[in-house]
Scaffold this motif. Sequence first.
Motif, PDB file in Angstrom:
ATOM      1  N   GLN A  60       0.849  -1.182   0.000  1.00 47.96           N
ATOM      2  CA  GLN A  60       0.000   0.000   0.000  1.00 47.96           C
ATOM      3  C   GLN A  60       0.882   1.228   0.000  1.00 47.96           C
ATOM      4  N   GLY A  61       0.386   2.282  -0.601  1.00 52.81           N
ATOM      5  CA  GLY A  61       1.129   3.532  -0.662  1.00 52.81           C
ATOM      6  C   GLY A  61       0.709   4.351  -1.867  1.00 52.81           C
ATOM      7  N   PHE A  62       1.292   5.525  -1.989  1.00 50.92           N
ATOM      8  CA  PHE A  62       0.916   6.459  -3.048  1.00 50.92           C
ATOM      9  C   PHE A  62       1.181   5.905  -4.442  1.00 50.92           C
ATOM     10  N   HIS A  63       2.154   5.000  -4.595  1.00 49.74           N
ATOM     11  CA  HIS A  63       2.406   4.429  -5.918  1.00 49.74           C
ATOM     12  C   HIS A  63       1.227   3.563  -6.369  1.00 49.74           C
ATOM     13  N   VAL A  64       0.560   2.946  -5.415  1.00 52.88           N
ATOM     14  CA  VAL A  64      -0.556   2.059  -5.714  1.00 52.88           C
ATOM     15  C   VAL A  64      -1.847   2.856  -5.861  1.00 52.88           C
ATOM     16  N   ALA A  65      -2.132   3.714  -4.886  1.00 54.92           N
ATOM     17  CA  ALA A  65      -3.346   4.531  -4.915  1.00 54.92           C
ATOM     18  C   ALA A  65      -3.228   5.653  -3.906  1.00 54.92           C
ATOM     19  N   ARG A  66      -3.814   6.764  -4.215  1.00 54.35           N
ATOM     20  CA  ARG A  66      -3.860   7.912  -3.299  1.00 54.35           C
ATOM     21  C   ARG A  66      -4.998   7.728  -2.307  1.00 54.35           C
ATOM     22  N   PRO A  67      -4.897   8.335  -1.130  1.00 56.92           N
ATOM     23  CA  PRO A  67      -6.002   8.274  -0.177  1.00 56.92           C
ATOM     24  C   PRO A  67      -7.271   8.854  -0.803  1.00 56.92           C
ATOM     25  N   GLU A  68      -8.391   8.305  -0.386  1.00 58.77           N
ATOM     26  CA  GLU A  68      -9.662   8.768  -0.926  1.00 58.77           C
ATOM     27  C   GLU A  68     -10.635   9.030   0.229  1.00 58.77           C
ATOM     28  N   SER A  69     -11.518   9.959   0.014  1.00 55.99           N
ATOM     29  CA  SER A  69     -12.512  10.279   1.045  1.00 55.99           C
ATOM     30  C   SER A  69     -13.506   9.117   1.164  1.00 55.99           C
ATOM     31  N   PRO A  70     -14.166   8.998   2.309  1.00 58.33           N
ATOM     32  CA  PRO A  70     -15.186   7.950   2.449  1.00 58.33           C
ATOM     33  C   PRO A  70     -16.267   8.058   1.369  1.00 58.33           C
ATOM     34  N   ALA A  71     -16.650   9.275   1.035  1.00 56.67           N
ATOM     35  CA  ALA A  71     -17.684   9.456   0.011  1.00 56.67           C
ATOM     36  C   ALA A  71     -17.198   8.986  -1.358  1.00 56.67           C
ATOM     37  N   GLY A  72     -15.926   9.222  -1.663  1.00 60.67           N
ATOM     38  CA  GLY A  72     -15.380   8.811  -2.941  1.00 60.67           C
ATOM     39  C   GLY A  72     -15.104   7.317  -3.040  1.00 60.67           C
ATOM     40  N   PHE A  73     -14.962   6.702  -1.892  1.00 60.26           N
ATOM     41  CA  PHE A  73     -14.662   5.279  -1.850  1.00 60.26           C
ATOM     42  C   PHE A  73     -15.898   4.492  -2.208  1.00 60.26           C
TER      43      PHE A  73
END
Length: 73
Positions: A60-73
């Motif tokens: 896990q990390g920024f190379h794989v995916a950026r953090p996302e808001s609960p609403a966007g998830f």
Amino acid sequence: LALKFDKAMVDGVEPAPAVGAIWRGVHGLAHTLALEVAAEGVEHEHHIPPLRRPGIVCVQGFHVARPESPAGF
């Protein structure tokens, strides 16, 4: 059960020989104990090749995916 390597260990997996030796030792112990291993803090493409080892089940990390808001998830 699982063991999780934090960003400091992921950053040091290749460049510093001492950190690499510690990493290999802890990974070997996890493998012996049949623990799955996760690696966090994977921020660059060069982090991926050293992590391609048996027993490492996720990264896990920024190379794989950026953090996302609960609403966007």
